[in-house]
Design an enzyme around this catalytic site. Sequence first.
Site, PDB file in Angstrom:
ATOM      1  N   LYS A 184       7.842  76.686  -3.775  1.00  0.00           N
ATOM      2  CA  LYS A 184       6.942  75.773  -3.075  1.00  0.00           C
ATOM      3  C   LYS A 184       7.336  75.801  -1.607  1.00  0.00           C
ATOM      4  O   LYS A 184       8.428  75.383  -1.233  1.00  0.00           O
ATOM      5  CB  LYS A 184       7.041  74.351  -3.612  1.00  0.00           C
ATOM      6  CG  LYS A 184       6.101  73.382  -2.890  1.00  0.00           C
ATOM      7  CD  LYS A 184       6.311  71.951  -3.329  1.00  0.00           C
ATOM      8  CE  LYS A 184       5.380  71.001  -2.577  1.00  0.00           C
ATOM      9  NZ  LYS A 184       5.708  70.955  -1.121  1.00  0.00           N
ATOM     10  N   GLY A 241      16.962  69.261   0.755  1.00  0.00           N
ATOM     11  CA  GLY A 241      16.121  68.292   1.445  1.00  0.00           C
ATOM     12  C   GLY A 241      16.710  66.897   1.396  1.00  0.00           C
ATOM     13  O   GLY A 241      17.933  66.721   1.291  1.00  0.00           O
ATOM     14  N   SER A 242      15.855  65.902   1.410  1.00  0.00           N
ATOM     15  CA  SER A 242      16.287  64.517   1.481  1.00  0.00           C
ATOM     16  C   SER A 242      16.820  64.016   0.145  1.00  0.00           C
ATOM     17  O   SER A 242      16.509  64.567  -0.921  1.00  0.00           O
ATOM     18  CB  SER A 242      15.122  63.627   1.916  1.00  0.00           C
ATOM     19  OG  SER A 242      14.133  63.595   0.898  1.00  0.00           O
ATOM     20  N   GLU A 265      20.593  69.945  -2.942  1.00  0.00           N
ATOM     21  CA  GLU A 265      21.504  69.671  -1.835  1.00  0.00           C
ATOM     22  C   GLU A 265      20.802  68.646  -0.959  1.00  0.00           C
ATOM     23  O   GLU A 265      19.711  68.909  -0.456  1.00  0.00           O
ATOM     24  CB  GLU A 265      21.820  70.969  -1.091  1.00  0.00           C
ATOM     25  CG  GLU A 265      22.942  70.831  -0.075  1.00  0.00           C
ATOM     26  CD  GLU A 265      22.421  70.715   1.331  1.00  0.00           C
ATOM     27  OE1 GLU A 265      22.360  69.564   1.836  1.00  0.00           O
ATOM     28  OE2 GLU A 265      22.079  71.736   1.915  1.00  0.00           O
ATOM     29  N   CYS A 302      22.945  70.423   7.633  1.00  0.00           N
ATOM     30  CA  CYS A 302      23.444  69.557   6.563  1.00  0.00           C
ATOM     31  C   CYS A 302      24.947  69.345   6.656  1.00  0.00           C
ATOM     32  O   CYS A 302      25.484  68.438   6.015  1.00  0.00           O
ATOM     33  CB  CYS A 302      23.067  70.130   5.200  1.00  0.00           C
ATOM     34  SG  CYS A 302      23.286  71.900   5.058  1.00  0.00           S
ATOM     35  N   GLU A 393      23.229  58.526   6.480  1.00  0.00           N
ATOM     36  CA  GLU A 393      23.116  59.756   7.258  1.00  0.00           C
ATOM     37  C   GLU A 393      22.061  59.591   8.347  1.00  0.00           C
ATOM     38  O   GLU A 393      20.954  59.110   8.099  1.00  0.00           O
ATOM     39  CB  GLU A 393      22.733  60.920   6.355  1.00  0.00           C
ATOM     40  CG  GLU A 393      22.555  62.240   7.097  1.00  0.00           C
ATOM     41  CD  GLU A 393      22.072  63.369   6.200  1.00  0.00           C
ATOM     42  OE1 GLU A 393      22.285  64.538   6.566  1.00  0.00           O
ATOM     43  OE2 GLU A 393      21.473  63.081   5.147  1.00  0.00           O
TER      44      GLU A 393
END
Length: 525
Positions: A184, A241-242, A265, A302, A393
């Site tokens: 995706k 991603g989030s 992650e 990240c 974060e």
Amino acid sequence: MKLEGKQLIGSQAVEAKGEPIHAVNPATGETLEPGHKAGAKAEVERACELAWAAFDSYRETGLEARATFLETIAEEIEALGDALIERAMQESGLPQARLEGERGRTCGQLRLFASVVRAGEWLDVRHDPALPDREPMPRVDLRQRHIALGPVAVFGASNFPLAFSVAGGDTASALAAGCPVVVKAHSAHPGTSELVGRALQKAVARCELPEGVFSLLFGSGREVGQGLVSDARIKAVGFTGSRSGGTALMKTAQARPEPIPVYAEMSSINPVFLLPEALKARGKALGEAFVGSLTMGAGQFCTNPGLVIAVKGEALDGFVEAAAEAVKGAGAQTMLTPGIHDAYTQGVNTLGGSDKAREVARGPQGDGPNQCQAGLFVAKASDFLNDEALKAEVFGSTSLVVECADLDEVKALAEGLEGQLTATLQMDDGDIDAARGLLPILERRAGRVMANGWPTGVEVCHAMVHGGPYPATSDSRTTSVGSAAIHRFLRPVCYQNLPDALLPQALKDGNPLNVSRLVDGKRDR
């Protein structure tokens, strides 16, 4: 290559019927053409159907054929030339040199996995020969290898339009394991995704593999993403991603009649511990180097150092003063998307509005849209431990320095941290005992522990771990970077007393693949 704005399903380019997804140049606010019409249930169904049809054939491709396929993908990406870099620059606001380096990393990790496939260690072949005369019970012939899990859904990342996206680490490791992949694309860079997707299509055709080995879908809402994770033919998920996005996929995967692993992650603030002797000896230099890491790429990594921890005193004051001056001189940078910029602004405003954190420096404001203005804040350890807002974060070039009363409070703070991708020790020889006391805690909290470096920068190699306890990742037993990433998409199968004619090549007598094997507990080859 002309962009068509179509879904790439197997060997076909298919025009979907949903609302078009347009990339936005974050540096100018310009809407980019073409629009990529969002897919829906029909596109998910077709991609998963083809992936499942390809699975049994693809997972048994020979080691050389599969390795050559991975190398061919790298060749086709490189053959895109300047067009790929130019489009990625438009869609991400990232500079040319950064994207050229990211392309090199993308192709390098594909070639790394080609070498891993050829070596065959990932098969983990084991053979316990029959012992018919063993007392008191005979032993049957037992052989084991690892096989691919099945088709994998991969979600492209916003902050790495090449290295963590269509042909990035999750795709490379899944294909290396023998798993067809349905990607995706991230909606922030659909044109870049289409270009790389077409390179993958060409590689599949050149290597005469089943067309369902790769598909690329576009969709800005939940329909495509959740549809993929819900589809019974998808057997694992790779996501960067989030935390909210990763957690949502995890819930969907676990709610299936057959739950599947999600390798997500997600969130990490990557604490840096400034130990006393290092801080005393080189606090100013550490402050300057820290800001260099903090502001690299507008802090959109990240592994960005979002938290600094040290014992309060003159040495820490010197570090903060030097870091503050560096922040004030750090120019504003364009962030990847308007959404990321908005989230960053909200995070900085939360810190700025807290009575538990004080602002010590802000960088200059930019004169264009979506500009990241660097920031530095300071708080007390007791306040940090008791305020969840301070622990959140902030994805961008802002960090929080936490002042501790002594090393015992440093250890207590380390114990109170969530799971992290990295933890860093800035230390000198006189800090060995302090570091030794922290190390067991950091091993429990992070996937990578380093000394006298900065966490930004993740080497693609055999020993790298890019993972960690939740919420850094959804499964702390794995890595998403490095050759060990292949193991996420494999499972063991044992073969008992099968005749040689039915055994897979890796397990046949005579070791025709010439791979390393554990035979009766002893390494063969």
